[in-house]
Design a protein around this motif. Sequence first.
Motif, short mmCIF file in Angstrom:
data_model
loop_
_atom_site.label_atom_id
_atom_site.label_comp_id
_atom_site.label_asym_id
_atom_site.label_seq_id
_atom_site.Cartn_x
_atom_site.Cartn_y
_atom_site.Cartn_z
N UNK A 131 0.83 -1.21 0.00
CA UNK A 131 0.00 0.00 0.00
C UNK A 131 0.86 1.25 0.00
N UNK A 132 2.13 1.09 0.33
CA UNK A 132 3.09 2.19 0.19
C UNK A 132 4.33 1.61 -0.44
N UNK A 133 5.04 2.45 -1.18
CA UNK A 133 6.24 1.96 -1.84
C UNK A 133 7.48 2.48 -1.11
N UNK A 134 8.43 1.59 -0.82
CA UNK A 134 9.66 2.04 -0.16
C UNK A 134 10.58 2.74 -1.16
N UNK A 135 11.35 3.73 -0.67
CA UNK A 135 12.31 4.37 -1.56
C UNK A 135 13.56 3.50 -1.66
N UNK A 136 13.72 2.63 -0.68
CA UNK A 136 14.86 1.73 -0.67
C UNK A 136 14.44 0.48 0.08
N UNK A 137 15.06 -0.65 -0.23
CA UNK A 137 14.76 -1.87 0.50
C UNK A 137 13.77 -2.76 -0.23
N UNK A 138 13.63 -4.00 0.27
CA UNK A 138 12.78 -4.96 -0.42
C UNK A 138 11.92 -5.75 0.56
#
Lengths: 235, 331, 294
Positions: free
Chosen positions: A50-57
Amino acid sequence: MLKLDNLHVSYGDIQVLWGVSLEVAENSIVALLGSNGAGKSTTLKTALGMMRPSEGKVFFRGQDITKKSTHSIVSSGLFLVPEWRGTFSTLSVLENLELGAFSSRARPLKDETLERVFTIFPILKDRQAQRAGTLSGGERQMLAIGRALMARPAMLILDEPSLGLAPLIVSNIFEVIQQINEEERVTVLVVEQNVHMALKVASYAYILENGSIVGQGTSETLLSDQQIQEAYLGI
Amino acid sequence: MLSELLRSLIQNWRLPVLVALAYFLFELPELFTGWPWYYEEINDKLTLAITLFTIATLASSWNILAGYAGQINLGHAAFFGIGSVVTRELWLTKDYPFNEAFFYGGGAAALAALIVGAPALRLKGIYFAIGTLALAEALRLTIGSMYPGVSRLPGPELRAYELTSRYELSLKVLVATVFVSYFLSRSKLGLGMKAIREDEAAARSIGINVFLHTLFAFVLSAFLAGLAGGAFAYYHYSYNQIYTFGPNWTFDALLVTFIGGPGTLAGPLIGSTFFVLVRDYLAGTSELVDTHLILFGVIFILVVLILPGGLVDLSTRISRWFLRRTRKVFR
Amino acid sequence: MSTHIIAQSLLSGILVGALYGIAALGLSLVFGVLKVLNIAHGELIMLGGYASFWAFNKAEVDPYVSLVIVVPLLFLVGTILHFGLFAHIVRANEEQRIKNSLLIGFGLTLIGQTLAIRYFEADERRIATEYSTDAWEFIGLRLPLVRASGLVIGIVLVILLQLFMHRTYIGKAIRATAEDWQTASLSGINVRLTYLITFALGSALAGLAGMLVSVQYSISPNIGLTWTLKALIVVVLAGLGSMPGTFLAGVLLGLAETSSALAFGSQYREMVGLVLFVIILSIRSQGLFGEQNA
């Protein structure tokens, strides 16, 4: 089963997660603890796409699901019971449960699962024709968990299941969580402010503060840790 | 002292530019009088200019409520219509001197806004928009049955008719609207409106009277649209009274304001100039009617989807992009 | 005034109201689920009307038969419109979303109307079949066949829609998404697809309404705003979320119009609806979504 790897997440210009990593092993119950505003809900939203990380998986059962859409993550077996319970108040109890089995993997098993959910929560069977909006807080939490079970999840995330419930009902709910984990072989991540309760059922726990993991360990070590006791258990 | 003056001039550069522009526009017809080769076309040019001023006034006045206070009024044409019908009737049927009739026209529009505003402004956002649309339609239908047929200038007025005075009046109304917008946007009142537009609850919590601010913007906006209607009643020698109530007047204002940039002083002016010139050009080149509406419909949708700040914002975006580029070069 | 005249005008009120109800169904569905107000709904009605008209005029297809083309056609148009335009604004918060949808719908109205004038010509058209003037007579009342068909179609349509919304998975997904799209996606519902289907369905319903308009009344390129307003009035009267409620509100509006025409004269007929609308709107000033959470 679920692995968050170094998640950085921002709302616009404000970064709220600073490299959160955690892992939930198969068939375990893990707790994510932390106070209000620590970043727990953001962590969950990111895990569910529901939210996208700027970094990480984000990995689920070994697969990278970082960029997948919420509904396909849910269909692949990771189910979240959100803090706001997530029941549709204008739909009947039965319809709510049916919608839980919306994904193609759960739909053929719908009738069978429904029987089991009714065995775990008999009250839902009595109330099945009622609109969900007429249920009490505890009943609604049961419906939310029941709906999650309808999806035949491999893993269940519960966001603040004790929020706003009477103590008796809270321990009831946690018993059910344990039961689900043992009998249905569902992996559970429980996110809580109620540290006592969470550590009672969980085998392992992470502590989130200001958007970073500041501590982790088995429940026994955390319960005996002096600092943790002072900061979170008020002993 | 001098640097002080210079700084305030730089900060308020818009004001002298506007004054100079207004002065230039007032002198414009005068400038051409000596040019015989131009004279054949001057009536066309004056007509085009009057149309431009009318749409620009409607857009700028609409922008006071929509751009500054954030309420989309889809019934703006009603105030334009009230202004024109009151002016026309008092002037031609009741034999009032034109100037008096003209101000009564604006006043009637403002009064209508005051009466309608009290219930209508309890509605917010979309409900205000469709509510005003419905009210304007209801009024249009009523006027249609009250004043059927065409209103023509009677003989004496028709014989004395010349365009320059019409040009001047519609320009005056536009200039008044622009200056009112300018000073409003700088005033405490305008600041309050912008606060309401950004976050109504927050504005309320710091003690801004939301209702009075929006009502004021609504009445002011209606008054100026009413004056535009009065100028239109003065300009046009024969039209159907229902014509000025047509929803297309509202839609033109909305269209050009959003294309130009809502909530800015220049947006409605740039948008309407762009609109009127392109429309005029297309009408001259194309066999087909109303090509401009398709074009502007498309531009409008694109602006809403990808450039919510309108053309005015486009220029700031370009200059910001340009600044970044140059900064990179110098680094 | 004889009771006969009163009865006759009440009857025609019900019949015209059924059409208002059908016209409003699609708008209400889209507004309720996507929180998108498509004010180009009237243009879709117009398009559906023209599609039936040309099918009748060029290929002599009976208007009721033409529905098998018109409804899928409008479904497709809705799909394209949603895909190209409305899908891009549904991510914004509710207030911004409604405002942007209003603006986009407004742009579409301009384009649609101008294109219609260009390609369909500005004349008023209507489908004149052999049975267009047929009517049933009973106890002295006249019941025109094509108008009665609107009532029948409307009732059948509402029943079908009700079954669709309550008995099928897609229908339940649509209702769930209408209440809370976030929770819906957490249940594994593909919210984007649900939005697309809902919007296309709303357009298809507009197409059906358009066919009925071109049979019962007449169509011209500028009927869009009139029908959008009628549908809006009905939606405001009914509130969101109930198909039978929307249809009944349509009938109510038809009755209000004809009875006021009877009482004050026919020139006030249109005004009554609009005034009613503004009054109800100001009573329900908290908005139409309010009662859903009750």
